[in-house]
Design a protein around this motif. Sequence first.
Motif, short mmCIF file in Angstrom:
data_model
loop_
_atom_site.label_atom_id
_atom_site.label_comp_id
_atom_site.label_asym_id
_atom_site.label_seq_id
_atom_site.Cartn_x
_atom_site.Cartn_y
_atom_site.Cartn_z
N UNK A 206 0.85 -1.18 0.00
CA UNK A 206 0.00 0.00 0.00
C UNK A 206 0.89 1.24 0.00
N UNK B 211 0.85 5.52 0.76
CA UNK B 211 0.14 6.63 1.41
C UNK B 211 0.83 7.91 1.02
N UNK C 258 4.73 7.27 1.71
CA UNK C 258 5.08 6.20 2.64
C UNK C 258 4.52 4.90 2.08
N UNK D 8 3.76 0.81 2.62
CA UNK D 8 3.52 -0.22 3.63
C UNK D 8 3.36 -1.58 2.97
N UNK E 164 0.50 -5.28 9.11
CA UNK E 164 1.28 -4.29 8.39
C UNK E 164 2.71 -4.21 8.90
N UNK E 165 3.60 -3.86 7.99
CA UNK E 165 4.94 -3.47 8.39
C UNK E 165 4.91 -2.04 8.92
N UNK E 166 6.05 -1.59 9.39
CA UNK E 166 6.11 -0.26 10.00
C UNK E 166 6.21 0.85 8.96
N UNK E 167 6.36 0.50 7.71
CA UNK E 167 6.37 1.50 6.65
C UNK E 167 7.76 1.97 6.30
#
Lengths: 114, 113
Positions: free
Chosen positions: B36, B38, B88, B90, B103-106
């Motif tokens: 994803x 953002x 960002x 993810x 989710x990962x931390x981005x």
Amino acid sequence: NAGVTQTPKFRILKIGQSMTLQCAQDMNHNYMYWYRQDPGMGLKLIYYSVGAGITDKGEVPNGYNVSRSTTEDFPLRLELAAPSQTSVYFCASTNGGYSGNTIYFGEGSWLTVV
Amino acid sequence: AQSVSQHNHHVILSEAASLELGCNYSYGGTVNLFWYVQYPGQHLQLLLKYFSGDPLVKGIKGFEAEFIKSKFSFNLRKPSVQWSDTAEYFCAVEDFGNEKLTFGTGTRLTIIP
């Protein structure tokens, strides 16, 4: 299509106040989710629902409550706001069922507790 | 429980540079994999996803990702980045039948014009 709609977009709360973040989707999705996003922490699941009348806890449910009386709506309630609940909150929904369905996100609600 | 690691926290590149963002997950069962994006001030949007078939998947805006099951990895790539890719990113993993994403931390990507 409106998709996933969240309100309010921004809110400042005082410690101990309560409020409800609203979430509505118009895609007839069964599954709905609430996530919080903190800097450097990614998204954490707060609560989710697989259908009207059914809710379950995610990773970080403490301090929150949800309800799912209709397919469309999935409000998130903060009963006694604490500074640790300062975050960005995202509501999401999906059709559900194992097929790698895409999860659709709302635009987020920025909450500050002071 | 499933966990997702994105080891690159902040990546800074010049325009036209090539990009690879790492993503590793912990649980080795059947998974669906997502990236994803953002953009600043916006909500998360799906970039691409993998759930079966060709392990090399192509997404929007010239992004692609390769699922390597033996390495529990799903790295995101783009051969030539643009300033508009600043965002960002993810990585997310869905375990079989779980219907929940981890989710990962981005990774924050900054592209310098």
